[in-house]
Design a protein around this motif. Structure first.
Motif, PDB file in Angstrom:
ATOM      1  N   LEU A  48       0.822  -1.208   0.000  1.00  0.00           N
ATOM      2  CA  LEU A  48       0.000   0.000   0.000  1.00  0.00           C
ATOM      3  C   LEU A  48       0.857   1.259   0.000  1.00  0.00           C
ATOM      4  O   LEU A  48       0.560   2.219  -0.729  1.00  0.00           O
ATOM      5  N   THR A  93      -5.918   6.132  -5.704  1.00  0.00           N
ATOM      6  CA  THR A  93      -4.733   6.469  -4.924  1.00  0.00           C
ATOM      7  C   THR A  93      -5.152   7.144  -3.621  1.00  0.00           C
ATOM      8  O   THR A  93      -4.588   6.864  -2.556  1.00  0.00           O
ATOM      9  N   ILE A 143      -6.469   4.508  -1.221  1.00  0.00           N
ATOM     10  CA  ILE A 143      -5.381   3.764  -0.580  1.00  0.00           C
ATOM     11  C   ILE A 143      -4.737   4.611   0.520  1.00  0.00           C
ATOM     12  O   ILE A 143      -4.529   4.136   1.640  1.00  0.00           O
ATOM     13  N   ALA A 175      -7.193   2.698   3.051  1.00  0.00           N
ATOM     14  CA  ALA A 175      -6.563   1.375   3.111  1.00  0.00           C
ATOM     15  C   ALA A 175      -5.309   1.384   3.978  1.00  0.00           C
ATOM     16  O   ALA A 175      -5.125   0.487   4.806  1.00  0.00           O
ATOM     17  N   ALA A 220      -3.590  -0.393  -8.407  1.00  0.00           N
ATOM     18  CA  ALA A 220      -2.504   0.016  -7.516  1.00  0.00           C
ATOM     19  C   ALA A 220      -1.149  -0.070  -8.207  1.00  0.00           C
ATOM     20  O   ALA A 220      -0.143   0.291  -7.623  1.00  0.00           O
TER      21      ALA A 220
END
Length: 170
Positions: free
Chosen positions: A45, A67, A70, A74, A119
């Motif tokens: 990540l 993005t 994340i 995340a 990602a």
């Protein structure tokens, strides 16, 4: 014509069984090793935030909202993803190998592959997206030679009973 073949043909069900077993094994193997050996998504990540997917020749982000997801969700909740990813991969693998809720398992496999690809991790993701999409598009025929042969009629029957009870209550 091809979709109809994939969704209805018994020969296609046999080919889909082979495809399911291959894709399911890839998912189960990946998930099992993450469960057995431990898994920490935070490095991946952090790398996805530090090196986001940008348009060639510019520094413009291709997936700015992903993005941002994340970076702001995340990464602070990496512990949740440390649990979700290995269990998700394992469940997708089991669903595909056993042929239980096959289209659902394939959908979530494709979903995870897209998230990895967004990602910036290419690896085998495009290939797995293609194979998973074929299984998902095939619907119940993909699990015809598996648990879905018994499971889906039972779920339809249960749904019919529930709808009948709701009609009586209304």
């Amino acid at each position: 014509m091809i979709i109809r073949f994939l969704r209805e043909n018994v020969f296609a069900a046999g080919l889909l069984l082979l495809l399911r077993l291959y894709v399911g094994w890839k998912w189960l193997d990946g998930g099992f090793h993450k469960l057995k050996d431990g898994f920490d998504a935070s490095g991946f990540l952090k790398g996805a935030v530090a090196n986001p997917v940008v348009e060639r020749g510019t520094n413009e982000l291709i997936y700015p909202t992903y993005t941002g997801f994340i970076k702001h969700f995340a990464l602070p909740n990496a512990g949740l993803f440390n649990w979700l990813i290995p269990f998700g991969e394992t469940l997708v693998g089991l669903g595909l190998i056993l042929g239980g809720l096959t289209a659902v398992a394939a959908f979530f496999g494709v979903f995870m592959n897209f998230m990895f690809a967004f990602a910036g991790s290419v690896s085998s993701n495009p290939w797995m997206i293609l194979l998973g999409a074929i299984i998902a598009i095939s619907g119940s025929n993909a699990g015809r030679l598996g648990l879905d042969y018994y499971l889906l009629p039972a779920l339809r029957k249960l749904r019919g009973k529930r709808e009948a009870q709701q009609e009586l209550a209304a």
